[in-house]
Design a protein around this motif. Structure first.
Motif, mmCIF file in Angstrom:
data_model
loop_
_atom_site.group_PDB
_atom_site.id
_atom_site.type_symbol
_atom_site.label_atom_id
_atom_site.label_comp_id
_atom_site.label_asym_id
_atom_site.label_seq_id
_atom_site.Cartn_x
_atom_site.Cartn_y
_atom_site.Cartn_z
ATOM 1 N N VAL A 144 0.443 4.412 11.925
ATOM 2 C CA VAL A 144 -0.207 3.673 12.518
ATOM 3 C C VAL A 144 -1.839 3.876 12.703
ATOM 4 O O VAL A 144 -2.851 3.190 12.406
ATOM 5 N N LYS A 145 -2.141 5.024 13.002
ATOM 6 C CA LYS A 145 -3.459 5.524 12.793
ATOM 7 C C LYS A 145 -4.003 5.439 11.706
ATOM 8 O O LYS A 145 -5.119 5.260 11.256
ATOM 9 N N GLU A 146 -3.207 5.907 10.497
ATOM 10 C CA GLU A 146 -3.520 5.826 9.308
ATOM 11 C C GLU A 146 -3.756 4.407 8.706
ATOM 12 O O GLU A 146 -5.008 4.370 7.834
ATOM 13 N N VAL A 147 -3.099 3.739 9.067
ATOM 14 C CA VAL A 147 -3.349 2.270 8.689
ATOM 15 C C VAL A 147 -4.700 1.661 8.999
ATOM 16 O O VAL A 147 -5.383 1.142 8.464
ATOM 17 N N THR A 150 -7.435 3.482 7.275
ATOM 18 C CA THR A 150 -7.590 3.454 5.905
ATOM 19 C C THR A 150 -7.531 1.681 5.542
ATOM 20 O O THR A 150 -7.723 1.589 4.259
ATOM 21 N N GLY A 151 -7.440 1.196 6.383
ATOM 22 C CA GLY A 151 -7.491 -0.345 6.185
ATOM 23 C C GLY A 151 -6.007 -0.701 5.590
ATOM 24 O O GLY A 151 -6.002 -1.684 4.823
ATOM 25 N N GLY A 152 -5.077 0.070 5.689
ATOM 26 C CA GLY A 152 -3.747 -0.154 4.855
ATOM 27 C C GLY A 152 -3.786 0.462 3.606
ATOM 28 O O GLY A 152 -2.662 0.116 3.120
ATOM 29 N N GLY A 387 0.724 7.786 2.737
ATOM 30 C CA GLY A 387 -0.002 7.647 1.403
ATOM 31 C C GLY A 387 -0.802 8.755 0.829
ATOM 32 O O GLY A 387 -1.440 8.507 -0.047
ATOM 33 N N LYS A 388 -0.231 9.853 1.299
ATOM 34 C CA LYS A 388 -0.932 11.138 0.767
ATOM 35 C C LYS A 388 -0.342 11.953 -0.429
ATOM 36 O O LYS A 388 1.048 11.672 -0.334
ATOM 37 N N GLN A 389 -1.141 12.817 -1.117
ATOM 38 C CA GLN A 389 -0.482 13.333 -2.007
ATOM 39 C C GLN A 389 0.363 14.560 -1.471
ATOM 40 O O GLN A 389 0.112 15.218 -0.401
#
Length: 560
Positions: A144-147, A150-152, A387-389
């Motif tokens: 949720v924080k990453e969304v 990064t704006g999704g 969404g990270k490598q």
């Protein structure tokens, strides 16, 4: 094989699988039959099921009122974010999940299933409950924080990673960035040359790194299911460089990655290949003897080689042998061989003979499910939800550099797991000779890992007791890989040694001495005593009979 971060912690409760299961494989038929058994059990014991359902309902009621009856495991990285404890919604969802998980376990433990069925049921339910953990969803507070951050875009990146893994990684989350490393560039960079090659292996001799060297060579035999450069990652982790800098003459075997054309390569084929490599080491160095180091299945193979040499009255060629997390005694303590029965073994044999090989990716999947939270769902969250490598980690790169097993060797290993032939004289025959390990009166140094779930340390300890000669046993505080890759300087490293030899591994441990630091220096002192008198270093590699060929790490290591 598995994530190193997981190895520094105690083995998780769900770690029911061992190397037996990895080599035999997990198959849908076995998993579905256990699920069917669980469904039928709910019908056969309706009162038992109703009682646990009522208890679950009572616990969920308390959770909704704000009670927190379950403590969060401090070693469980899935729930380290403070939101799982402080936010009312996340706290209740986690407590509800833990209540459900607890009651499922209690339902199985209190059932009238046979012990073997209970063990299989625990494993299946642990896989299911781990998969359905709230941390694996889009509601994970980290996601949720990453969304918001990064704006999704993290979700779009995650979909791209998911699609790529579906096409290129058999649908499993990638554990490592494959673009950060290259064998020969920043891995396996210790200078040396291939000095001998046959159909199965390349023999690499390394350039000396000391002013004086010991005359008796050290030959490293890696497992056939992995590539050799676990012994030569970065310079600070390189077992090979450690040995070279301390005066040892080091040779290493690099196995060829077999394909369907090599389906008939069995244990005897590999024993003969090592014998040829050993003779080359002795001819190049002028030594009558060689010190052997065998890791995992490589240890099993060098034990078979010594049994073969003993039967031929040529055991004098071997001065000592070091066994690293190697199983010679294939009897496992419960819950070993969880999903392996005779039908499973025969089915695994047929499949590998039809294909010609057992693909290393199949074994990697089983190893991953030994620790699904660390090796599956951790990367599911990182790669797809955040969404990270995946990380750039050299050990994981090696771990994912998969190899294959020829069908005949796969069948031989399955027979060893089934019959445990090395446990008695003449039970195993290689190259036409019977093997009796009790007659292998070669000094040995055995290393096991206290958190090793692939080759559990009590089985490794019993394996040491099958050998003749003076035996020394060291128990590292690590898991399967870290027990080997354990250089000096690690402040968390400890090991046990020196206990009175006992038939009971636990009794030995109770009497053993605990030391801080790596076991490498103790092994170094032991091997130097068995390597002759140090003399002036010779910088020449190979000789007229075995001239230097390609530079290390050779060509076989690059075969996909």
């Amino acid at each position: 094989m598995h994530d190193i971060s997981a190895e520094t912690r105690p083995a998780a409760a769900q770690s029911y699988l061992t190397t037996h299961d990895a080599v035999a494989g997990l198959h849908r038929r076995d998993l579905l039959s256990t699920l069917k058994l669980l469904a039928l059990q709910g019908v056969r014991q309706p009162l038992h099921s109703a009682r646990h359902s009522l208890r679950l309902g009572q616990q969920l009621g308390k959770v909704l009122l704000g009670d927190t009856p379950f403590a969060i495991d401090p070693h469980d990285s899935r729930f380290q974010d403070p939101s799982w404890r402080l936010n009312p919604f996340y706290r209740r969802s986690l407590q509800a999940y833990l209540a459900w998980q607890s009651q499922l376990g209690a339902w199985v433990d209190g059932s009238n299933l046979e012990e073997g069925d209970r063990s299989r049921a625990r494993f299946i339910l642990s896989v299911l409950t781990d998969a359905l953990a709230p941390s694996n969803t889009l509601l994970n507070p980290l996601v949720v924080k990453e969304v918001f951050n990064t704006g999704g875009m993290n979700l779009l990146n995650g979909l791209q990673h998911l699609y790529d893994d579906w096409l290129n990684n058999d649908g499993m989350p990638s554990q490592v960035s494959k673009h950060a490393f290259e064998v020969g560039r920043n891995l396996a960079c210790t200078p040396g040359n291939v000095v001998f090659r046959n159909e199965l292996l390349e023999l690499i001799q390394y350039k000396p790194m000391s002013e004086k060297q010991y005359p008796r060579p050290l030959l490293i035999v890696p497992p056939q299911i992995n590539k050799f450069y676990i012994f030569d990652l970065s310079p600070d982790k390189s077992f090979i460089q450690y040995a070279l800098k301390n005066g040892l003459q080091v040779f290493a075997i690099s196995w060829r990655n077999p394909d369907a054309r090599h389906r008939e390569w069995g244990l005897s084929t590999y024993v003969q290949a090592i014998e040829e490599a050993s003779d080359a080491c002795r001819a190049i160095t002028g030594s009558k003897e060689v010190n052997l180091v065998g890791a995992c299945a490589g240890g099993l193979t060098v034990a078979a080689l010594q049994g073969h040499l003993q039967a031929k009255r040529q055991l004098r060629k071997v001065a000592s042998c070091t066994y690293l997390v190697s199983l010679l005694d294939a009897q496992m303590d419960s819950p070993a061989s969880l999903l392996v029965d005779e039908q499973t073994l025969e089915s695994a044999k047929r499949r590998s003979y039809q294909r010609g090989v057992l693909d290393g990716r199949d074994m990697s999947r089983v190893f991953a499910w030994m620790r699904p939270n660390d090796l599956v769902w951790n990367y599911w969250i990182n790669n797809y939800l955040l969404g990270k490598q995946p990380p750039a980690f050299d050990i994981l790169y090696w771990n994912n550099d998969n190899t294959r097993l020829p069908a005949a060797l796969h069948g031989d290993l399955l027979d060893i797991f089934k019959y445990n032939p090395l446990n008695h004289a003449g039970g195993l025959e290689v190259c036409g000779t019977p093997v009796d390990l009790h007659k292998v009166n070669v000094d040995s140094f055995t290393v096991a890992g206290i958190n090793d779930h692939i080759t559990p340390w009590p089985a490794v300890y019993r394996s040491m007791q099958l050998l003749g000669g003076q035996a020394q046993f060291v128990l590292s505080n690590s898991g399967h890989i870290q027990s080997i890759l354990n250089p000096p300087g690690n402040p968390k490293a400890t090991y046990f040694e020196g206990g009175t030899q006992s038939a009971d591994p636990q009794a030995w441990q109770a009497q053993a001495n605990r030391h801080a630091g790596s076991w490498w220096p103790q092994w170094l002192s032991w091997i130097q005593q068995r390597s002759g008198e140090a003399q002036a270093t010779s910088t020449q590699l190979g000789n007229a009979q075995y001239p230097p060929m390609e530079e290390a790490p050779g060509t076989y290591v690059h075969v996909r």
